[in-house]
Design an enzyme around this catalytic site. Structure first.
Site: not given
Length: 337
Positions: A60, A129
């Site tokens: 990321e 998540h």
């Protein structure tokens, strides 16, 4: 107009943006051949090629860092982070580079970058998540933060974000990808394709950033909210039989303060509702602004309804979410004050 899910509306927006402007590129983990973990980028690589829609390494920091450089030199990257929970390695690039580039360069460079991230819970994804980190972005000068609550808004807001000259954090409530929820169930109430608010114009249009929407007009109290909680607020108002005005912020920064204040001054009562953790959640900023600007119009203290102050509780996921029952409790307190 055709009816679309939020996934389809986002894919349609990306398709239109890429077709109109060759500077727009889509990049991220699995966004190319696979079409993204939620399929929001399905078909884009086949249509525009591997130089316009491509997969990246699982990094990321590298994804956002590369995109900042692309944006500084004239491209318009639209980055997908698979889950908002994965953005932490890239947070320094977002805050220290993307958000500050215009200021640090005295306007010589801008950063027309969009970072798309599925946010919130509802898919039994546990702690890594399911987080709602919007307050981490709204605190940062130089960033704009957007959270749509329906497919039509998702499309129009995303097109505006892609054309914006500065970095935009675009948070997509994953519980709304295929349909709205009432806060009690792990499935949509009904598909967007069976609801009027699933209608999305096929052609190009934009919704300006910084403009809230009145999801429902009312006179008894105001509920200020965004994303998934817009539908929870509506379900609570229906169940309580209260004439609530529901303000869907759509954009957290820039914030449509005039629309909020106008509503609260009219009703005299206000609830602020969000899924994220209570302490230091974005609702605290909203409550403070409303208390300051509407103090002499308020008939009761501003109420906040939010998630628990705990790490995301996988086993109690659907108790963690503010549902209609908790909103109704707040409605009763505000109306009885």
């Amino acid at each position: 107009m055709p009816k679309m899910t939020m996934i389809e509306a986002i894919q349609n927006a990306l398709d239109l943006a890429m077709g109109r402007d060759e500077r727009v590129i889509v990049m991220g983990e699995d966004v190319g051949y696979f079409g993204g973990v939620f399929r929001c980028t399905a078909g884009l690589q086949k249509k525009y090629g591997r130089t316009r829609c491509f997969d990246t390494p699982i990094s990321e920091l590298g994804i956002v860092g590369a995109a900042v450089g692309m944006a500084a030199y004239g491209m318009r990257p639209c980055v997908e982070i698979q889950f908002a929970d994965y953005m932490y390695p890239a947070y320094d690039q977002i805050v220290s580079e993307a958000a500050r580039l215009r200021y640090r360069s005295a306007g010589e460079f801008t950063c027309p970058l969009v970072v798309r991230m599925p946010t919130g819970g509802g898919i039994y994804g546990a702690q890594t998540h399911s987080q709602s980190p919007e307050a981490l972005f709204t605190h940062v000068a130089g960033l704009k933060t957007v959270i749509p609550s329906n497919p039509a808004d998702a499309k129009g807001l995303l097109l505006s974000a892609i054309e914006d000259p500065d970095p935009v954090i675009f948070l997509e409530p994953k519980r709304l990808y295929n349909g709205p929820f009432d806060g009690h169930h792990d499935r949509p109430i009904v598909s967007w394709k069976k609801r009027d608010d699933g209608e999305v114009a096929e052609d190009y249009y934009r919704i300006p950033l910084g403009q809230a929407a009145i999801h429902r007009s009312g006179s008894a109290l105001t509920i200020v909210t965004y994303g998934t909680m817009v539908h929870v607020a509506a379900a609570a108002a229906d169940e309580a039989g209260i004439d609530a005005e529901i303000i869907d912020l759509r954009t957290l920064v820039p914030l449509d303060k005039p629309r909020i204040m106008e509503s609260v001054r009219k009703t005299g009562r206000c609830i602020v509702l969000h899924e994220a953790t209570f302490t230091s959640g974005y609702g605290a900023e909203l409550a403070a602004l409303i208390q300051k600007d509407c103090f002499y119009h308020l008939e009761a203290p501003v109420e906040r309804v939010a998630g628990w102050d705990t790490p995301y509780p996988h086993a109690q996921e659907w108790d963690y979410f503010p549902g209609p029952a908790r909103v109704i409790e707040a409605i009763n307190r505000v109306m009885e004050a």
